[in-house]
Structure formats: structure tokens, C-alpha cells
Design a protein around this motif. Sequence first.
Motif, PDB file in Angstrom:
ATOM      1  N   THR A  31      -6.169   6.506 -13.516  1.00 57.61           N
ATOM      2  CA  THR A  31      -5.403   7.691 -13.122  1.00 57.61           C
ATOM      3  C   THR A  31      -4.064   7.234 -12.548  1.00 57.61           C
ATOM      4  O   THR A  31      -4.003   6.316 -11.737  1.00 57.61           O
ATOM      5  CB  THR A  31      -6.162   8.520 -12.079  1.00 57.61           C
ATOM      6  N   LYS A  32      -2.992   7.891 -12.951  1.00 53.69           N
ATOM      7  CA  LYS A  32      -1.648   7.471 -12.583  1.00 53.69           C
ATOM      8  C   LYS A  32      -1.130   8.286 -11.404  1.00 53.69           C
ATOM      9  O   LYS A  32      -1.230   9.510 -11.397  1.00 53.69           O
ATOM     10  CB  LYS A  32      -0.716   7.619 -13.795  1.00 53.69           C
ATOM     11  N   TYR A  33      -0.593   7.595 -10.407  1.00 56.69           N
ATOM     12  CA  TYR A  33       0.007   8.237  -9.242  1.00 56.69           C
ATOM     13  C   TYR A  33       1.468   7.797  -9.132  1.00 56.69           C
ATOM     14  O   TYR A  33       1.749   6.602  -9.026  1.00 56.69           O
ATOM     15  CB  TYR A  33      -0.744   7.857  -7.964  1.00 56.69           C
ATOM     16  N   LYS A  34       2.373   8.755  -9.137  1.00 55.01           N
ATOM     17  CA  LYS A  34       3.797   8.425  -9.047  1.00 55.01           C
ATOM     18  C   LYS A  34       4.173   8.039  -7.622  1.00 55.01           C
ATOM     19  O   LYS A  34       3.736   8.660  -6.661  1.00 55.01           O
ATOM     20  CB  LYS A  34       4.643   9.610  -9.507  1.00 55.01           C
ATOM     21  N   LEU A  35       4.982   6.999  -7.506  1.00 56.27           N
ATOM     22  CA  LEU A  35       5.525   6.613  -6.215  1.00 56.27           C
ATOM     23  C   LEU A  35       6.851   7.348  -6.033  1.00 56.27           C
ATOM     24  O   LEU A  35       7.801   7.121  -6.782  1.00 56.27           O
ATOM     25  CB  LEU A  35       5.750   5.100  -6.142  1.00 56.27           C
ATOM     26  N   GLN A  36       6.890   8.226  -5.036  1.00 59.05           N
ATOM     27  CA  GLN A  36       8.060   9.079  -4.857  1.00 59.05           C
ATOM     28  C   GLN A  36       8.862   8.660  -3.629  1.00 59.05           C
ATOM     29  O   GLN A  36       8.288   8.315  -2.590  1.00 59.05           O
ATOM     30  CB  GLN A  36       7.624  10.535  -4.709  1.00 59.05           C
ATOM     31  N   ILE A  37      10.168   8.719  -3.767  1.00 61.90           N
ATOM     32  CA  ILE A  37      11.040   8.459  -2.618  1.00 61.90           C
ATOM     33  C   ILE A  37      10.910   9.628  -1.643  1.00 61.90           C
ATOM     34  O   ILE A  37      11.031  10.789  -2.049  1.00 61.90           O
ATOM     35  CB  ILE A  37      12.501   8.297  -3.069  1.00 61.90           C
ATOM     36  N   PRO A  38      10.637   9.371  -0.370  1.00 60.60           N
ATOM     37  CA  PRO A  38      10.497  10.471   0.604  1.00 60.60           C
ATOM     38  C   PRO A  38      11.737  11.351   0.636  1.00 60.60           C
ATOM     39  O   PRO A  38      12.869  10.870   0.468  1.00 60.60           O
ATOM     40  CB  PRO A  38      10.310   9.734   1.942  1.00 60.60           C
ATOM     41  N   GLU A  39      11.521  12.631   0.844  1.00 61.03           N
ATOM     42  CA  GLU A  39      12.628  13.593   0.846  1.00 61.03           C
ATOM     43  C   GLU A  39      13.647  13.276   1.930  1.00 61.03           C
ATOM     44  O   GLU A  39      14.844  13.468   1.749  1.00 61.03           O
ATOM     45  CB  GLU A  39      12.062  15.006   1.038  1.00 61.03           C
ATOM     46  N   ASN A  40      13.184  12.785   3.079  1.00 57.32           N
ATOM     47  CA  ASN A  40      14.090  12.497   4.188  1.00 57.32           C
ATOM     48  C   ASN A  40      14.365  11.000   4.334  1.00 57.32           C
ATOM     49  O   ASN A  40      14.603  10.497   5.426  1.00 57.32           O
ATOM     50  CB  ASN A  40      13.509  13.031   5.503  1.00 57.32           C
ATOM     51  N   ALA A  41      14.297  10.274   3.215  1.00 52.12           N
ATOM     52  CA  ALA A  41      14.490   8.818   3.258  1.00 52.12           C
ATOM     53  C   ALA A  41      15.854   8.458   3.823  1.00 52.12           C
ATOM     54  O   ALA A  41      16.868   9.061   3.469  1.00 52.12           O
ATOM     55  CB  ALA A  41      14.329   8.236   1.857  1.00 52.12           C
ATOM     56  N   LYS A  42      15.873   7.480   4.714  1.00 50.79           N
ATOM     57  CA  LYS A  42      17.116   6.982   5.303  1.00 50.79           C
ATOM     58  C   LYS A  42      17.176   5.476   5.108  1.00 50.79           C
ATOM     59  O   LYS A  42      16.166   4.796   5.192  1.00 50.79           O
ATOM     60  CB  LYS A  42      17.171   7.305   6.795  1.00 50.79           C
ATOM     61  N   GLY A  43      18.371   4.963   4.911  1.00 51.28           N
ATOM     62  CA  GLY A  43      18.537   3.532   4.698  1.00 51.28           C
ATOM     63  C   GLY A  43      18.413   3.183   3.225  1.00 51.28           C
ATOM     64  O   GLY A  43      17.636   3.783   2.489  1.00 51.28           O
ATOM     65  N   ARG A  44      19.197   2.219   2.791  1.00 53.39           N
ATOM     66  CA  ARG A  44      19.178   1.769   1.409  1.00 53.39           C
ATOM     67  C   ARG A  44      19.075   0.250   1.370  1.00 53.39           C
ATOM     68  O   ARG A  44      19.630  -0.420   2.216  1.00 53.39           O
ATOM     69  CB  ARG A  44      20.465   2.214   0.682  1.00 53.39           C
ATOM     70  N   PRO A  45      18.354  -0.287   0.371  1.00 54.25           N
ATOM     71  CA  PRO A  45      17.587   0.421  -0.652  1.00 54.25           C
ATOM     72  C   PRO A  45      16.260   0.928  -0.101  1.00 54.25           C
ATOM     73  O   PRO A  45      15.695   0.337   0.817  1.00 54.25           O
ATOM     74  CB  PRO A  45      17.349  -0.670  -1.702  1.00 54.25           C
ATOM     75  N   VAL A  46      15.765   2.016  -0.665  1.00 54.94           N
ATOM     76  CA  VAL A  46      14.489   2.580  -0.211  1.00 54.94           C
ATOM     77  C   VAL A  46      13.351   1.671  -0.663  1.00 54.94           C
ATOM     78  O   VAL A  46      13.265   1.308  -1.841  1.00 54.94           O
ATOM     79  CB  VAL A  46      14.289   3.999  -0.778  1.00 54.94           C
ATOM     80  N   THR A  47      12.484   1.300   0.281  1.00 53.30           N
ATOM     81  CA  THR A  47      11.341   0.435  -0.043  1.00 53.30           C
ATOM     82  C   THR A  47      10.017   1.085   0.347  1.00 53.30           C
ATOM     83  O   THR A  47       8.958   0.470   0.202  1.00 53.30           O
ATOM     84  CB  THR A  47      11.471  -0.930   0.658  1.00 53.30           C
ATOM     85  N   VAL A  48      10.057   2.309   0.881  1.00 56.04           N
ATOM     86  CA  VAL A  48       8.844   3.045   1.245  1.00 56.04           C
ATOM     87  C   VAL A  48       8.696   4.233   0.295  1.00 56.04           C
ATOM     88  O   VAL A  48       9.641   4.993   0.101  1.00 56.04           O
ATOM     89  CB  VAL A  48       8.905   3.533   2.706  1.00 56.04           C
ATOM     90  N   PHE A  49       7.495   4.371  -0.279  1.00 56.79           N
ATOM     91  CA  PHE A  49       7.255   5.426  -1.256  1.00 56.79           C
ATOM     92  C   PHE A  49       6.024   6.232  -0.877  1.00 56.79           C
ATOM     93  O   PHE A  49       5.043   5.691  -0.364  1.00 56.79           O
ATOM     94  CB  PHE A  49       7.056   4.829  -2.654  1.00 56.79           C
ATOM     95  N   GLU A  50       6.099   7.526  -1.160  1.00 55.71           N
ATOM     96  CA  GLU A  50       4.957   8.410  -0.953  1.00 55.71           C
ATOM     97  C   GLU A  50       4.124   8.463  -2.225  1.00 55.71           C
ATOM     98  O   GLU A  50       4.649   8.370  -3.335  1.00 55.71           O
ATOM     99  CB  GLU A  50       5.429   9.822  -0.596  1.00 55.71           C
ATOM    100  N   THR A  51       2.808   8.626  -2.049  1.00 56.20           N
ATOM    101  CA  THR A  51       1.926   8.750  -3.197  1.00 56.20           C
ATOM    102  C   THR A  51       0.858   9.796  -2.900  1.00 56.20           C
ATOM    103  O   THR A  51       0.462   9.978  -1.753  1.00 56.20           O
ATOM    104  CB  THR A  51       1.251   7.412  -3.539  1.00 56.20           C
ATOM    105  N   ASN A  52       0.419  10.476  -3.946  1.00 51.71           N
ATOM    106  CA  ASN A  52      -0.639  11.475  -3.794  1.00 51.71           C
ATOM    107  C   ASN A  52      -2.028  10.867  -3.914  1.00 51.71           C
ATOM    108  O   ASN A  52      -3.021  11.590  -3.949  1.00 51.71           O
ATOM    109  CB  ASN A  52      -0.470  12.579  -4.849  1.00 51.71           C
ATOM    110  N   ALA A  53      -2.096   9.554  -3.985  1.00 50.67           N
ATOM    111  CA  ALA A  53      -3.406   8.905  -4.092  1.00 50.67           C
ATOM    112  C   ALA A  53      -4.208   9.137  -2.818  1.00 50.67           C
ATOM    113  O   ALA A  53      -3.668   9.044  -1.715  1.00 50.67           O
ATOM    114  CB  ALA A  53      -3.225   7.409  -4.324  1.00 50.67           C
ATOM    115  N   PRO A  54      -5.492   9.463  -2.933  1.00 50.02           N
ATOM    116  CA  PRO A  54      -6.326   9.661  -1.739  1.00 50.02           C
ATOM    117  C   PRO A  54      -6.360   8.405  -0.878  1.00 50.02           C
ATOM    118  O   PRO A  54      -6.237   7.284  -1.377  1.00 50.02           O
ATOM    119  CB  PRO A  54      -7.713   9.961  -2.326  1.00 50.02           C
ATOM    120  N   LYS A  55      -6.539   8.592   0.412  1.00 50.94           N
ATOM    121  CA  LYS A  55      -6.597   7.479   1.349  1.00 50.94           C
ATOM    122  C   LYS A  55      -7.765   6.561   0.996  1.00 50.94           C
ATOM    123  O   LYS A  55      -8.823   7.016   0.569  1.00 50.94           O
ATOM    124  CB  LYS A  55      -6.748   8.018   2.774  1.00 50.94           C
ATOM    125  N   ASP A  56      -7.569   5.249   1.176  1.00 52.58           N
ATOM    126  CA  ASP A  56      -8.587   4.219   0.930  1.00 52.58           C
ATOM    127  C   ASP A  56      -8.956   4.082  -0.551  1.00 52.58           C
ATOM    128  O   ASP A  56      -9.984   3.491  -0.887  1.00 52.58           O
ATOM    129  CB  ASP A  56      -9.856   4.476   1.748  1.00 52.58           C
TER     130      ASP A  56
END
Length: 446
Positions: free
Chosen positions: A293-318
Motif C-alpha cells: 500500500t502506497k502512502y504519499k509523503l507530504q510537505i506540511p502545510e505550515n512548513a518553515k525552513g528550507r530544504p524541507v526534510t520533515v514529511f507527513e504521512t497518512n500511514a497508521p502509527k507503528d
Amino acid sequence: MNERKMFELLNNMDDDLLEKEIDKLLEGVEIDMDAINKKAHQKLTDNNKKRKRRKRYSYVAAACVCLLGVTTVYASDISETIKSFINKTPIYSTIVDGDAYYLKERHVLNNEIAIENIMVSEGNLEMEITANPSLSELGEINIIPQNDASTVYHPGGYSEEGKKYYFSFMNKTENNYNIKPFKDFKLVIGRNSYNVSLEKAKSLDLNGKIYTPNAGESNIKGVDIGAKVIDENGKSNIQFVTSFEDKSLKLVGLGKPIEAKVVSTFEKRDKGMFSSSTSSKAEELYAFDEMNTKYKLQIPENAKGRPVTVFETNAPKDKNLTLKLPALVASFDKTITSLPLSIPKEGEATLNKEIDFTIQKAVVKNVKRVSPASAQIEFELNTGGNKNIDIRSFSLNSPDIKKMSAEFNGNKAIMTLEFDKNLTTTNIQISYPQFVMTGNWSIDIK
């Protein structure tokens, strides 16, 4: 008996005998392995001794826990990849090298201007503000560190979106990007000045689990990749960590750029320099679970600082995931070389001069006069033999050039230069190259 003597004693004992004696000694004793792991990482920067006998050292470490109350685990027992992340500092949605300072929360300057965020690290100073006045109405903007009043930073570039203004600063005093981290500073906007204090960002927590690429996967020598899981709102967000063996290399972005062809322009105007370039927006990144199952890594809407290295994912925890990072973009923020250039009065001249970008090479093929006040230079790119690293772009500058337009496409680049009529000789500087590194990294998170 001190720790050194204990090591000498235990190192002189037979391995089998030592194992039996340690087993007896540890009988009924509980060992806090989390504490051992934590202190081991703390030892990394202080202890880099070579292992002569790995088995014996593990016993020595355990013995010291019980007999001396000292946890000693050798730095060489930690992977070289993890060691390369020691100097990394998370700040906002990115990670930088060394010390960094940032604005913890929104700072209102007056009823018209507010600072949304500021971050400063070695070679980088960014600020975002919201303001009712237009940029032209704001006036000149300068930042002056409290601990170095002789140095002034001013915007080297900016972008705007409605009432939001994003500034990237350069060293006005030296006319370069020599930026040193600082905590307190004076912000000058027009005729007004404001005192601002920043927070120091904490270094990357090496005690938490850092996942590294799977053994045997394709990668690039001198580039280390890692990933951490940040649990937030019941979801598993991903923080990528990168480091380069060559400390002059800096991360520009994660992922393969959507636009393979790069078109850029540079022009000297009365109010300064104007430049533009093709977007460096990257293709989407994904993580996959055991069912593919594929989960997209999304740039947070309120991301600050470049380059962005933190991504949100809809994958369930654990959830067990495999991260896929096909490529990244890195750059040298410096001048690579300076070349004398003779421009023919008419026609074309063959040059065949090699340019060494350290991790890749290129060749200046020829220069051609296209008008009395312009010339065209052709480059052959990626001649160094490293098929996993491609030159994406670089800057070309000269005091004689008024305007430059460039097109980078595959293994070829064409630059058109405009200057005063009948120019025949000049000196060109080649600087700020960017590279696409195709490592096809795969990282299992379990």
C-alpha cells in the motif's frame, strides 16, 4: 582501581575465562541498556579508539557498569552513517549543520509588521514577515548581530505572497554568504529598529532510532541517508537526515526534480541583480507497507525552513514501512573556478577546457560570437564518469556581463552572454553548481 587499570586487567585475561567470570558477576544484576545506548552516543565525539578485540570490549563495558558505575561503549561500535549525523540540528521543518537559532513564536513588531519566523545557521539566514505596507514602502532591511555590530546582513533574494514576504539574507559587509549563527540581533526596517532574541535549536537526538538504507541497496559513495519517525497526532511522520563526506556540499532538496531541463537568467540592473530559474519542485515521495500500500509523503502545510526534510504521512502509527528516496539535489555554495575567456570577433572558437566540480566534471566546448554585443558558450556536462550524479545547473558571472541566459538539458548546456559591444576578452567565474544524485535509497522502518 580506576577505569584504565580495569581495562588493562580485563584485556589481559583469557576470553573464555573472562566470559565465565563476567557471567558470575552479572548474575541477578539488571542492566539498563537504554542508559548504555544513551551514554554510548554521548561518547561518540570523545572516543574513536580502534577495536582490536570486539568480543572482549563488550565484556569490559559490561564489567564497568557493575564494578565502576561507568558505562563505556566504544564509538567504533556505532555505524559510520550514524556518526555522520552527529553535527546535525533540526530547526523548524529542516535540518542544518552545527549551531542554529530560531524564532520560537510569532513576534509582533508594530501594528503593521510581524515576524513569522527566522532561522540562522552557518551560511544561512532566512526571515519571513507579514506586513501591510508594500515591499517598496518598507524601506531598507538589515540585520545586525548584537555580538558582531560590524557585520550587516541584508536580503540577497526575496519572494512575496500577498502580505507575506520571505527573505534570504547575505553578508552585506563582505558581499558574500559568510553568515555566522547568532542569538540576539537588531532588525532595521526603514527608519525603525527592533531588538530581537532567538532560541538555540537542539542538536539531533541520536538516542532515538535512526533507520538507515538496506544493505546492498544502490547508493552513492560519500552520501549518508537516515530517517527518523516522529509520532504526531497518531500518525507516523518522517524526518530525513542527510550528510555528505564533503562538508562543502549542502542539501538543496529531497526527491527527483520534476523539470529535468533548467532554464535560468541573470541580469544586472540599476537596483541590483535580478535572477530567475526553473522550479526545483520534486516528484512526490512515497512509503510502502508490507501489503505494498502506497502512502504519499507530504510537505506540511505550515512548513518553515528550507530544504524541507520533515514529511507527513497518512500511514497508521507503528506501521512497518519502506521509504523510497529515488534522488536528492545538492549544491556547492562556492566558486568552483575562474577561467579566462577569449571571444572571437566573428564565428566560433574551440576551447575544450575541463571544469572539475569535484564530484562530477564538465567541458567548455566552444564559444561563438552571435552579435557584436553577445556570445554563446556550449558546455558538455557529466564527463566525469559518475553515472549517478548529474550536473543540474551552475552560475556563470563576469564583471563584463550585463545579462546571461542559460539552458541545461541532459549532458549539454548553452549560455548566452550579453555585454558591451566588441568585447573580446573577459574572465568568467563558475559557481554554485547543483547536482542531482540518483541513489535509489530504500529504508525499512520496523
